[in-house]
Design a protein around this motif. Structure first.
Motif, PDB file in Angstrom:
ATOM      1  N   GLU A  64      32.168  38.756  32.057  1.00 13.13           N
ATOM      2  CA  GLU A  64      31.027  39.646  31.910  1.00 13.13           C
ATOM      3  C   GLU A  64      30.813  40.470  33.179  1.00 13.13           C
ATOM      4  N   LEU A  65      31.117  39.868  34.316  1.00 11.41           N
ATOM      5  CA  LEU A  65      31.007  40.605  35.580  1.00 11.41           C
ATOM      6  C   LEU A  65      32.006  41.761  35.622  1.00 11.41           C
ATOM      7  N   LEU A  66      33.245  41.500  35.214  1.00  8.19           N
ATOM      8  CA  LEU A  66      34.249  42.556  35.209  1.00  8.19           C
ATOM      9  C   LEU A  66      33.915  43.666  34.224  1.00  8.19           C
ATOM     10  N   SER A  67      33.240  43.298  33.148  1.00  7.48           N
ATOM     11  CA  SER A  67      32.906  44.294  32.121  1.00  7.48           C
ATOM     12  C   SER A  67      31.949  45.361  32.638  1.00  7.48           C
ATOM     13  N   LEU A  68      31.312  45.098  33.798  1.00  3.95           N
ATOM     14  CA  LEU A  68      30.437  46.121  34.385  1.00  3.95           C
ATOM     15  C   LEU A  68      31.237  47.337  34.843  1.00  3.95           C
ATOM     16  N   TYR A  69      32.536  47.157  35.126  1.00  6.91           N
ATOM     17  CA  TYR A  69      33.340  48.229  35.716  1.00  6.91           C
ATOM     18  C   TYR A  69      34.311  48.854  34.718  1.00  6.91           C
ATOM     19  N   GLY A  70      34.371  48.336  33.525  1.00  4.86           N
ATOM     20  CA  GLY A  70      35.259  48.908  32.527  1.00  4.86           C
ATOM     21  C   GLY A  70      35.655  47.891  31.490  1.00  4.86           C
ATOM     22  N   GLU A  71      36.650  48.276  30.706  1.00  3.58           N
ATOM     23  CA  GLU A  71      37.121  47.405  29.636  1.00  3.58           C
ATOM     24  C   GLU A  71      37.980  46.285  30.213  1.00  3.58           C
ATOM     25  N   VAL A  72      37.616  45.049  29.896  1.00  7.80           N
ATOM     26  CA  VAL A  72      38.367  43.883  30.353  1.00  7.80           C
ATOM     27  C   VAL A  72      39.574  43.699  29.439  1.00  7.80           C
ATOM     28  N   LYS A  73      40.772  43.625  30.053  1.00 13.37           N
ATOM     29  CA  LYS A  73      42.002  43.546  29.271  1.00 13.37           C
ATOM     30  C   LYS A  73      42.811  42.330  29.665  1.00 13.37           C
ATOM     31  N   GLU A  74      43.647  41.898  28.713  1.00 17.37           N
ATOM     32  CA  GLU A  74      44.599  40.833  28.990  1.00 17.37           C
ATOM     33  C   GLU A  74      45.661  41.373  29.955  1.00 17.37           C
ATOM     34  N   SER A  75      46.203  40.463  30.748  1.00 19.05           N
ATOM     35  CA  SER A  75      47.157  40.874  31.780  1.00 19.05           C
ATOM     36  C   SER A  75      48.382  41.535  31.159  1.00 19.05           C
ATOM     37  N   ASP A  76      48.653  42.773  31.566  1.00 21.02           N
ATOM     38  CA  ASP A  76      49.802  43.547  31.098  1.00 21.02           C
ATOM     39  C   ASP A  76      50.425  44.252  32.306  1.00 21.02           C
ATOM     40  N   PRO A  77      51.481  43.695  32.885  1.00 22.06           N
ATOM     41  CA  PRO A  77      52.053  44.265  34.116  1.00 22.06           C
ATOM     42  C   PRO A  77      52.459  45.724  33.981  1.00 22.06           C
ATOM     43  N   ASN A  78      52.998  46.114  32.824  1.00 21.92           N
ATOM     44  CA  ASN A  78      53.448  47.497  32.669  1.00 21.92           C
ATOM     45  C   ASN A  78      52.278  48.473  32.740  1.00 21.92           C
ATOM     46  N   LEU A  89      42.316  52.159  40.465  1.00 21.52           N
ATOM     47  CA  LEU A  89      42.068  50.909  41.177  1.00 21.52           C
ATOM     48  C   LEU A  89      42.035  49.772  40.161  1.00 21.52           C
ATOM     49  N   ILE A  90      42.798  48.724  40.434  1.00 22.78           N
ATOM     50  CA  ILE A  90      42.869  47.572  39.541  1.00 22.78           C
ATOM     51  C   ILE A  90      42.026  46.434  40.121  1.00 22.78           C
ATOM     52  N   ILE A  91      41.081  45.917  39.317  1.00 20.74           N
ATOM     53  CA  ILE A  91      40.304  44.730  39.680  1.00 20.74           C
ATOM     54  C   ILE A  91      40.842  43.579  38.833  1.00 20.74           C
ATOM     55  N   TYR A  92      41.458  42.628  39.498  1.00 21.76           N
ATOM     56  CA  TYR A  92      42.156  41.544  38.789  1.00 21.76           C
ATOM     57  C   TYR A  92      41.525  40.201  39.121  1.00 21.76           C
ATOM     58  N   SER A  93      41.338  39.388  38.104  1.00 20.68           N
ATOM     59  CA  SER A  93      40.800  38.034  38.283  1.00 20.68           C
ATOM     60  C   SER A  93      41.859  37.033  37.863  1.00 20.68           C
ATOM     61  N   LYS A  98      42.737  38.244  33.699  1.00 22.13           N
ATOM     62  CA  LYS A  98      42.386  39.510  33.078  1.00 22.13           C
ATOM     63  C   LYS A  98      42.080  40.536  34.164  1.00 22.13           C
ATOM     64  N   TYR A  99      42.045  41.800  33.770  1.00 24.19           N
ATOM     65  CA  TYR A  99      41.866  42.853  34.758  1.00 24.19           C
ATOM     66  C   TYR A  99      41.061  44.001  34.165  1.00 24.19           C
ATOM     67  N   VAL A 100      40.608  44.880  35.079  1.00 21.09           N
ATOM     68  CA  VAL A 100      39.875  46.079  34.711  1.00 21.09           C
ATOM     69  C   VAL A 100      40.493  47.256  35.457  1.00 21.09           C
ATOM     70  N   ILE A 101      40.706  48.347  34.744  1.00 17.79           N
ATOM     71  CA  ILE A 101      41.171  49.582  35.374  1.00 17.79           C
ATOM     72  C   ILE A 101      39.948  50.460  35.613  1.00 17.79           C
ATOM     73  N   THR A 102      39.704  50.804  36.875  1.00 21.65           N
ATOM     74  CA  THR A 102      38.520  51.591  37.192  1.00 21.65           C
ATOM     75  C   THR A 102      38.901  52.802  38.039  1.00 21.65           C
ATOM     76  N   GLN A 103      38.024  53.774  38.018  1.00 25.49           N
ATOM     77  CA  GLN A 103      38.258  55.004  38.792  1.00 25.49           C
ATOM     78  C   GLN A 103      37.735  54.791  40.208  1.00 25.49           C
TER      79      GLN A 103
END
Length: 444
Positions: A64-78, A89-93, A98-103
């Motif tokens: 839920e914390l990551l969802s503040l910065y964008g769509e939370v996605k399953e890990s996809d290296p490509n 900028l990638i925020i990864y937990s 899971k990770y979030v792609i943010t501007q």
């Protein structure tokens, strides 16, 4: 460190501008990933924390914390790698994988001063490199959004360390060439680099040759094209130029901007540049040969016209042409060194008033003034200021041989020039080679 992060790090192992920073959001460990040449990391981290403090949303989990910065996605290296090279900028937990792609807050990569000053562009982008090396790399990354672009940086010098960055495109560049350049830089890291002569010695190249081993440009689109065709690019901190290796003969005739024109116009422009080089080399030497050594080659009407134009001139053709060539060289050098406010005035005085005065004083002929004016214009048609300087130097060799042996001397001079160019190579790549990469034909 998790296996997923290690996999992403391995994708950027040859990119020194990749960063992986550990941080905390509300006590939860996260990893920040991106390219330091495209992202202002300090401002981006501060923005993340300010947004978290200002948010009134309640959260009970890291997702839920990551969802503040964008769509939370399953890990996809490509997708992560693709987003990083685009400047995201990638925020990864690691906790939830899971990770979030943010501007992020981007680096300012636009030149706010003026368009390129040493190279003019028609129907093309007007951006140019500046003195900051990280921003220059960022400008190139904006031109080439590919995960194949590799960046390796070196710190050279002992008393004054200077940063040098090497860029190449994996899969396009010859790794033997890349490894040779890297080895030379690593072996000579103690050398001071303040100019291109120092850099040549650092890389084990001779600085005495009239042909530069580097093709210099301040246009990002030219650098991008060079990387696509397998060349290697060097940036030196505080130098607003890109140094492209290896420098080839074809570089003085071809520009990436030519592809913005229809094919017939592109071929015509390149043909004109070739004609310009030939005129610069041959026309002054032909004047000396046909006036002083082989006048019988000319038709009688032309020979009489030439003799009439030289009526009253007290000097031989060699002295006459060297006198005007030296004056032209002084005018060109003065126009470069003087402030722009008075440079055109000096050019006008030297080119018009002085030229007319010399002809009126019967020191040189009218025909010679026309020939050297055309030669100077033709010399400026080639690509690259350093290339024009080299051609100007070879011109004197042909003039001297023409004064001694006539037309045969011109032919011998051309053979010597061609043999010298054929003997040049940079890290094993011949100077007269047209292609660097196998797929050069796909890129023009």
């Amino acid at each position: 460190m998790g296996a997923r992060i290690e996999e992403i790090k391995n994708k950027f192992v040859n990119n020194d501008d990749f960063f992986l920073q550990q941080d905390y959001l509300a006590g939860n460990p996260i990893s920040l990933m991106g390219l330091i040449t495209l992202i202002d990391l300090a401002e981006s981290r501060q923005t993340l924390h300010i947004y978290l403090e200002g948010s009134k949303s309640s959260y009970t989990s890291i997702e839920e914390l990551l969802s503040l910065y964008g769509e939370v996605k399953e890990s996809d290296p490509n997708e992560i790698v693709s987003s990083i090279v685009e400047g995201k900028l990638i925020i990864y937990s690691e906790t939830i994988n899971k990770y979030v792609i943010t501007q992020p807050v981007p680096k300012l990569l636009n030149r706010f001063f003026e368009p390129p000053t040493n190279e003019n562009v028609l129907q093309g982008p007007l951006s140019s490199f500046i003195e900051d090396i990280d921003q220059n790399i960022g400008i190139v990354r904006k031109q080439i959004s590919s995960d194949r672009l590799r960046v390796k940086s070196f710190a050279v010098g002992t008393s004054e360390q200077k940063k040098i960055s090497l860029l190449y495109s994996e899969g396009h560049a010859d790794m033997k060439l890349v490894n040779n350049i890297i080895r030379q830089l690593e072996l000579n890291q103690s050398r001071e680099v303040h100019n291109l002569q120092n850099l040549s010695k650092t890389m084990g190249l001779s600085s005495w040759g009239p042909i530069s081993k580097f093709h210099t440009t301040e246009l990002p689109q030219e650098v991008a094209q060079s990387l696509r065709v397998g060349k290697v690019v060097l940036f030196v901190d505080r130098l607003p130029l890109a140094l492209v290796l290896p420098s080839l003969l074809w570089d003085m005739f071809a520009l990436e901007n030519d592809h913005n024109y229809p094919l017939p116009i592109m071929f015509a422009l390149r043909f004109l540049r070739i004609i310009g080089v030939l005129m610069t080399l041959l026309v002054p030497a032909l004047y000396v040969a046909l006036v002083a050594v082989n006048p019988e080659v000319l038709r009688i009407e032309i020979a009489l016209a030439v003799a009439q134009s030289r009526d009253g001139v007290p000097y031989t053709a060699l002295v006459e042409i060297l006198l005007i060539l030296i004056i032209l060289e002084l005018i060109l050098e003065a126009s470069v060194r003087l402030p722009k406010s008075i440079g055109p005035t000096i050019t006008m005085v030297g080119g018009i008033i002085l030229g007319q005065a010399i002809v009126a004083a019967k020191l040189v002929s009218n025909l010679l003034i026309i020939i050297l004016a055309a030669t100077t214009i033709a010399n400026s048609a080639v690509v690259g200021f350093q290339n024009s300087l080299s051609i100007r130097l070879f011109k004197y060799i042909l003039v001297l041989l023409a004064a001694i042996y006539g037309v045969l001397g011109i032919l011998a001079g051309l053979v010597l020039v061609c043999a010298y160019l054929a003997s040049l190579e940079t890290f094993g790549v011949p100077y007269i080679q047209i292609n660097v990469a196998k797929d050069r034909s796909n890129h023009g």
